[in-house]
Motif scaffolding. Structure first.
Motif, PDB file in Angstrom:
ATOM      1  N   ILE A   1       0.870  -1.484  -0.070  1.00 36.79           N
ATOM      2  CA  ILE A   1       0.041  -0.038  -0.016  1.00 36.79           C
ATOM      3  C   ILE A   1       0.744   1.252   0.036  1.00 36.79           C
ATOM      4  CG2 ILE A   1      -1.594   1.423   1.355  1.00 36.79           C
ATOM      5  CD1 ILE A   1      -3.090  -1.227   2.083  1.00 36.79           C
ATOM      6  N   TYR A   2       1.868   1.379   0.886  1.00 38.91           N
ATOM      7  CA  TYR A   2       2.770   2.451   0.801  1.00 38.91           C
ATOM      8  C   TYR A   2       3.407   2.623  -0.491  1.00 38.91           C
ATOM      9  CZ  TYR A   2       7.526   4.519   0.891  1.00 38.91           C
ATOM     10  OH  TYR A   2       8.600   5.287   0.438  1.00 38.91           O
ATOM     11  N   LYS A   3       3.910   1.499  -1.143  1.00 37.25           N
ATOM     12  CA  LYS A   3       4.569   1.805  -2.540  1.00 37.25           C
ATOM     13  C   LYS A   3       3.578   1.912  -3.746  1.00 37.25           C
ATOM     14  CE  LYS A   3       8.586  -1.265  -2.198  1.00 37.25           C
ATOM     15  NZ  LYS A   3       9.187  -2.258  -2.385  1.00 37.25           N
ATOM     16  N   LYS A   4       2.584   1.656  -3.395  1.00 40.44           N
ATOM     17  CA  LYS A   4       1.438   2.347  -4.262  1.00 40.44           C
ATOM     18  C   LYS A   4       0.890   3.502  -4.229  1.00 40.44           C
ATOM     19  CE  LYS A   4      -1.940  -1.128  -4.675  1.00 40.44           C
ATOM     20  NZ  LYS A   4      -3.349  -1.658  -4.829  1.00 40.44           N
ATOM     21  N   THR A   5       0.815   4.057  -2.879  1.00 45.63           N
ATOM     22  CA  THR A   5       0.374   5.493  -2.492  1.00 45.63           C
ATOM     23  C   THR A   5       1.450   6.477  -2.351  1.00 45.63           C
ATOM     24  OG1 THR A   5       0.213   4.760  -0.202  1.00 45.63           O
ATOM     25  CG2 THR A   5      -1.573   4.209  -1.623  1.00 45.63           C
ATOM     26  N   GLY A   6       2.420   6.010  -1.895  1.00 40.76           N
ATOM     27  CA  GLY A   6       3.602   6.872  -1.436  1.00 40.76           C
ATOM     28  C   GLY A   6       3.198   7.623  -0.049  1.00 40.76           C
TER      29      GLY A   6
ATOM     30  N   THR B   1      -3.455  10.912   1.322  1.00 39.22           N
ATOM     31  CA  THR B   1      -4.339  10.350   2.009  1.00 39.22           C
ATOM     32  C   THR B   1      -4.100   8.880   2.008  1.00 39.22           C
ATOM     33  OG1 THR B   1      -5.637   9.580   0.046  1.00 39.22           O
ATOM     34  CG2 THR B   1      -6.180  11.720   1.105  1.00 39.22           C
ATOM     35  N   GLY B   2      -3.329   8.295   1.331  1.00 41.01           N
ATOM     36  CA  GLY B   2      -2.861   6.634   1.412  1.00 41.01           C
ATOM     37  C   GLY B   2      -4.218   5.834   0.742  1.00 41.01           C
ATOM     38  N   LEU B   3      -5.004   6.371   0.066  1.00 40.38           N
ATOM     39  CA  LEU B   3      -6.186   5.904  -0.899  1.00 40.38           C
ATOM     40  C   LEU B   3      -5.863   6.123  -2.522  1.00 40.38           C
ATOM     41  CD1 LEU B   3      -9.308   7.253   1.030  1.00 40.38           C
ATOM     42  CD2 LEU B   3      -7.897   5.230   1.443  1.00 40.38           C
ATOM     43  N   PHE B   4      -4.846   7.017  -2.772  1.00 40.55           N
ATOM     44  CA  PHE B   4      -4.615   7.423  -4.112  1.00 40.55           C
ATOM     45  C   PHE B   4      -3.464   6.699  -4.887  1.00 40.55           C
ATOM     46  CE2 PHE B   4      -2.151  10.560  -6.889  1.00 40.55           C
ATOM     47  CZ  PHE B   4      -3.468  10.962  -7.542  1.00 40.55           C
ATOM     48  N   SER B   5      -3.570   5.912  -5.885  1.00 42.91           N
ATOM     49  CA  SER B   5      -2.439   5.438  -6.692  1.00 42.91           C
ATOM     50  C   SER B   5      -1.694   6.611  -7.434  1.00 42.91           C
ATOM     51  CB  SER B   5      -3.209   4.477  -7.681  1.00 42.91           C
ATOM     52  OG  SER B   5      -1.991   4.075  -8.681  1.00 42.91           O
TER      53      SER B   5
ATOM     54  N   GLU C   1      -8.841   1.143  -6.359  1.00 47.62           N
ATOM     55  CA  GLU C   1      -9.997   0.423  -6.185  1.00 47.62           C
ATOM     56  C   GLU C   1      -9.655  -0.535  -5.222  1.00 47.62           C
ATOM     57  OE1 GLU C   1     -13.016   0.769  -6.996  1.00 47.62           O
ATOM     58  OE2 GLU C   1     -12.933   2.149  -8.650  1.00 47.62           O
ATOM     59  N   GLU C   2      -8.537  -1.028  -4.838  1.00 44.13           N
ATOM     60  CA  GLU C   2      -8.355  -2.147  -4.228  1.00 44.13           C
ATOM     61  C   GLU C   2      -8.259  -1.598  -2.611  1.00 44.13           C
ATOM     62  OE1 GLU C   2      -4.729  -5.249  -3.336  1.00 44.13           O
ATOM     63  OE2 GLU C   2      -4.660  -4.538  -5.240  1.00 44.13           O
ATOM     64  N   ILE C   3      -7.700  -0.460  -2.274  1.00 43.60           N
ATOM     65  CA  ILE C   3      -7.808   0.075  -1.159  1.00 43.60           C
ATOM     66  C   ILE C   3      -9.124   0.487  -0.834  1.00 43.60           C
ATOM     67  CG2 ILE C   3      -6.925   1.966   0.337  1.00 43.60           C
ATOM     68  CD1 ILE C   3      -4.405   1.821  -1.400  1.00 43.60           C
ATOM     69  N   LEU C   4      -9.933   0.935  -1.568  1.00 45.99           N
ATOM     70  CA  LEU C   4     -11.380   1.378  -1.451  1.00 45.99           C
ATOM     71  C   LEU C   4     -12.087   0.263  -0.963  1.00 45.99           C
ATOM     72  CD1 LEU C   4     -12.625   3.947  -4.135  1.00 45.99           C
ATOM     73  CD2 LEU C   4     -10.787   4.293  -2.093  1.00 45.99           C
ATOM     74  N   ARG C   5     -11.849  -0.877  -1.614  1.00 45.13           N
ATOM     75  CA  ARG C   5     -12.601  -2.487  -1.367  1.00 45.13           C
ATOM     76  C   ARG C   5     -12.110  -2.700   0.060  1.00 45.13           C
ATOM     77  NH1 ARG C   5     -11.976  -3.903  -6.708  1.00 45.13           N
ATOM     78  NH2 ARG C   5     -10.040  -4.834  -6.249  1.00 45.13           N
ATOM     79  N   LEU C   6     -10.826  -2.595   0.556  1.00 42.34           N
ATOM     80  CA  LEU C   6     -10.484  -2.816   1.866  1.00 42.34           C
ATOM     81  C   LEU C   6     -11.279  -2.328   2.852  1.00 42.34           C
ATOM     82  CD1 LEU C   6      -7.901  -4.484   2.956  1.00 42.34           C
ATOM     83  CD2 LEU C   6      -6.829  -2.506   2.923  1.00 42.34           C
TER      84      LEU C   6
ATOM     85  N   ASP D   1     -17.007   3.366  -1.318  1.00 47.00           N
ATOM     86  CA  ASP D   1     -17.425   3.653  -2.656  1.00 47.00           C
ATOM     87  C   ASP D   1     -16.703   4.908  -3.417  1.00 47.00           C
ATOM     88  OD1 ASP D   1     -19.807   2.579  -4.565  1.00 47.00           O
ATOM     89  OD2 ASP D   1     -19.172   4.667  -4.979  1.00 47.00           O
ATOM     90  N   ARG D   2     -16.172   5.042  -4.450  1.00 45.55           N
ATOM     91  CA  ARG D   2     -15.465   6.252  -4.852  1.00 45.55           C
ATOM     92  C   ARG D   2     -16.496   7.407  -4.668  1.00 45.55           C
ATOM     93  NH1 ARG D   2     -12.523   6.995  -9.610  1.00 45.55           N
ATOM     94  NH2 ARG D   2     -11.409   4.884  -9.374  1.00 45.55           N
ATOM     95  N   GLN D   3     -17.790   7.051  -5.043  1.00 43.37           N
ATOM     96  CA  GLN D   3     -18.866   8.245  -4.853  1.00 43.37           C
ATOM     97  C   GLN D   3     -18.635   9.147  -3.315  1.00 43.37           C
ATOM     98  OE1 GLN D   3     -20.044   8.989  -7.386  1.00 43.37           O
ATOM     99  NE2 GLN D   3     -19.638   7.150  -8.275  1.00 43.37           N
ATOM    100  N   GLN D   4     -18.015   8.034  -2.390  1.00 43.48           N
ATOM    101  CA  GLN D   4     -17.868   8.923  -1.218  1.00 43.48           C
ATOM    102  C   GLN D   4     -16.403   9.921  -1.159  1.00 43.48           C
ATOM    103  OE1 GLN D   4     -18.421   4.871   0.819  1.00 43.48           O
ATOM    104  NE2 GLN D   4     -19.529   6.257   2.267  1.00 43.48           N
TER     105      GLN D   4
END
Ligand code: ADP
Length: 513
Positions: free
Chosen positions: A124-129, A183-187, A195-200, A204-207
C-alpha cells in the motif's frame, strides 16, 4: 498579470490560516493570519472544528484584502495550500459528522502498527507514497470502521479541510492530486483512487471527491461568499496543493534533486523528482506537486521543539539573563553552545523526544544523552541537543538521497535558520553547501506561484527562483564534517541497539505516566 494586480496565496496550516497578498514579483504586500485551537478530546487525539477553520480562512482573506487595500478587480487569482492528512466525515446534508482530524492525531496508532508489519501494508505504501502511519487518513478510516462503525456508515463523503472550504464556496467536492496523494487511498501510477484500497475499507469512490490536477481552476464562487471576501465571484481560484510540496516551490527548490530543509517546530527534508519514487525500506513519502513533478521527502518530529524544550524546562536562568540583555533566549543558548567544540566533546544526543517519523517511523523511540562525563557542563548539553536535531535531519536526508539520488542544491528555512550558528552546524553535518533564501510564508508563496502558473502568467514554477534573494550561503568546515561523520555512525548504531529498549521504556511510561 499587470503591475497593479495581485495574487492571493492562502495557507491553511496546523495552528493558523494565513492569507498573503503577493505582488507580481513575489513581494508580500500584506498578510493576515487567524489562529485556531487544537482540540484533544482524548489523549492522543488531535482535532479542529471545521466551522472555525472555515471562518478563519474567510477572516484571513478579509483581513489581508483590507490591509493590502486591494480592490476586487486587482485580484488576478487565488491559490490554496493546505496541511496534509486531514479528515472530516460529512453526512448527505453536507454537515460534518466529525471534527477535522489533523495529521498529529494518533488514535489509529494500533492500526498503523499492525499494518506497518504486513506485506500488504508495504505494498500500500509503495502504491500510494503515503507511509503507513497514524497521520494517514487511510489509517484513520480503519480506526473509524473498527471503533465508530455507526459514524462511518453514515458518512456521505470523506474529505479534507480544503475540500470542506471549497464545498462552501463552490458547492462541489473536488480534491487536488496533491492532497489526495497524502491520503493513502490514491494510486501514484494511475492518478486515481485505488480500487483495491477502497474495497479494503468498503467505501465507494462516490464517497470521495472528484480528483483534479493541482492547476485546476474553480470559478463562480457563491455570491454570498464572494461578497464577504470583497472579491469577484469570477476570480479564478486555483485549487493548489499541499503545504509540504508548495513549501519547496516557495523556497525555490523546484528542479529535480534540489532540496528544501525546513526546521521549525518539527523538520522535513524534501526534494523534487520527475518520477514518483518510493523507498524499499518505507522511509520516505512521495506526494504529487504537478502531473510531472513529485516531492520525495521525510518528516522528523524532532526539530526546533527540542531547543524550545531545553529553553522552557532548563533555561529559566538563560531567560532571565536574556531579558536583562534585551536579547532572544534562543540567541543566548546558541552562544553558550558555541563555546564548546563540534562533537560536544563526546556528548551525543538521540533526539527522539516525541518518537520519530522518518527515517525510523518508530513512535516508541525516546531521547537519550550518551557519553556523559564530569567534563560535560551546560554548554555541552545545549550543543549536543542542537547537534542531535541536525543528525536527525541528516538521517532523513540520507534516506531521501537513497531514493532520489544526490541532492544538488540545499535550501534551508524555518525558525532554526534565524541562527547562523545552527545553520553552519547543519552545513558541517551534511558536508554540503547550504543556501538561505530570503523567504517568508513559503507555502503561501508556492500556492500563489502555482495559481499564476495555472493562469498562464508564468511559464514555469522555476520563476519563483528569480523572486527570491539568497541572503547567505554556508560552506562546510571539513574538520567538523569528519567529526560529525564519526559521531553520526555511532548515532545510527545506538538507535539500532536501543530500539527494543525504547519499546520497554515507552510502555513503562504509558503504564505510569
Ligand atoms: P513553526 O514550525 O511552529 O512555524 P518556527 O519555524 O517559528 O516554528 O520555528 C520555531 C523554532 O525555531 C523554535 O522552536 C526554535 O528551536 C527555533 N528558533 C527560533 N528562533 C531561534 C533563534 N534565534 N536561534 C535558534 N533557534 C531559533
Amino acid at each position: 498579470m499587470n503591475s497593479n494586480q495581485i495574487v492571493i496565496g492562502i495557507d491553511i496550516g496546523t495552528t493558523s490560516t494565513k492569507a498573503v497578498i503577493f505582488e507580481e514579483d513575489g513581494r508580500i504586500r500584506a498578510m493576515h493570519a487567524v489562529e485556531y485551537p487544537m482540540l484533544h478530546p482524548q489523549p492522543g487525539w488531535a482535532e479542529q472544528d471545521p466551522y472555525i477553520l472555515f471562518s478563519a480562512v474567510v477572516q484571513s482573506i478579509q483581513g489581508a484584502v483590507y490591509k493590502g487595500n486591494v480592490s476586487a478587480e486587482q485580484v488576478k487569482a487565488i491559490g490554496i495550500s493546505a496541511a496534509m492528512h486531514s479528515l472530516i466525515l460529512v453526512d448527505e446534508h453536507h454537515r460534518p459528522l466529525t471534527n477535522c482530524m489533523i495529521w498529529t492525531d494518533n488514535r489509529s496508532s494500533k492500526q498503523a502498527e499492525q499494518w506497518q508489519k504486513t506485506k500488504r501494508g508495504i505494498e500500500i505504501y509503495k502504491k500510494t507514497g503515503t507511509p503507513i502511519h497514524p497521520m494517514s487518513p487511510l489509517m484513520k478510516l480503519m480506526w473509524f470502521k473498527e471503533h465508530e462503525p455507526h459514524v462511518f456508515e453514515r458518512a456521505h463523503k470523506f474529505i479534507s479541510i480544503k475540500e470542506y472550504v471549497l464545498y462552501q464556496w463552490f458547492h462541489q467536492y473536488v480534491v487536488d492530486y496533491s492532497i489526495a496523494s497524502a491520503t493513502g487511498l490514491f494510486s501514484l501510477q494511475a492518478f486515481d483512487w485505488d480500487e483495491e484500497i477502497l474495497r479494503l475499507l468498503h467505501i465507494d469512490r462516490q464517497q470521495l471527491s472528484q480528483l483534479v490536477p493541482t492547476t485546476y481552476t474553480l470559478r463562480g464562487m457563491d455570491k454570498k461568499w464572494a461578497e464577504q471576501l470583497s472579491i469577484s465571484a469570477h476570480t479564478p481560484v486555483v485549487i493548489g496543493a499541499s503545504d509540504g510540496v508548495l513549501a519547496n516551490v516557495g523556497v525555490g527548490a523546484v528542479l529535480p534533486h534540489e532540496a528544501a530543509i525546513t526546521i521549525g517546530t518539527s523538520g522535513a527534508v524534501r526534494t523534487i523528482s520527475s518520477l514518483p519514487k518510493t523507498d524499499e525500506h518505507g522511509r520516505t513519502f512521495c506526494y504529487v506537486l504537478t502531473e510531472n513533478e513529485w516531492v520525495v521527502g521525510g518528516p522528523t518530529n524532532n526539530g526546533g521543539i527540542l531547543l524550545r524544550w531545553l529553553r522552557d524546562e532548563f533555561g529559566a536562568q538563560e531567560k532571565e539573563v536574556a531579558k536583562r540583555l534585551g536579547i532572544d533566549p534562543y540567541d543566548l543558548l546558541t552562544q553558550y553552545a558555541a563555546r564548546v567544540p563540534a562533537g560536544s566533546e563526546g556528548l551525543l544526543f538521540l533526539p527522539f523526544l516525541s518518537g520519530e517519523r522518518a527515517p525510523y517511523w518508530d513512535a516508541h523511540a525516546r531521547g537519550t544523552f550518551f557519553g556523559i562525563s564530569l567534563r560535560h557542563g551546560r554548554e555541552h548539553f545545549i550543543r549536543a541537543v542542537m547537534e542531535g536535531v541536525c543528525m536527525s535531519v541528516f538521517s532523513v536526508a540520507l534516506a531521501v538521497r537513497d531514493v532520489t539520488g544526490p541532492l544538488s542544491e540545499i535550501r534551508v528555512s524555518g525558525g532554526f535558520a534565524k541562527s547562523t550558528f545552527w545553520r553552519q552546524m547543519l552545513c558541517d553535518m551534511m558536508g554540503k553547501e547550504l543556501l538561505v533564501p530570503d523567504t517568508h510564508e513559503a507555502s503561501a508563496l508556492g500556492a500563489a506561484a502555482l495559481a499564476l502558473y495555472a493562469t498562464g502568467d508564468i511559464v514555469s514554477l522555476q520563476e519563483v527562483k528569480s523572486w527570491l534573494r539568497i541572503s547567505s550561503r554556508h560552506e562546510p568546515n571539513e574538520q567538523h564534517t569528519a567529526i560529525y561523520a564519526e559521531l553520526f555512525d555511532l548515532y545510527t548504531r545506538l538507535y539500532r541497539q536501543l530500539k527494543d529498549e525504547f519499546r520497554v521504556i515507552s510502555s513503562f511510561q504509558s503504564k505510569y505516566v
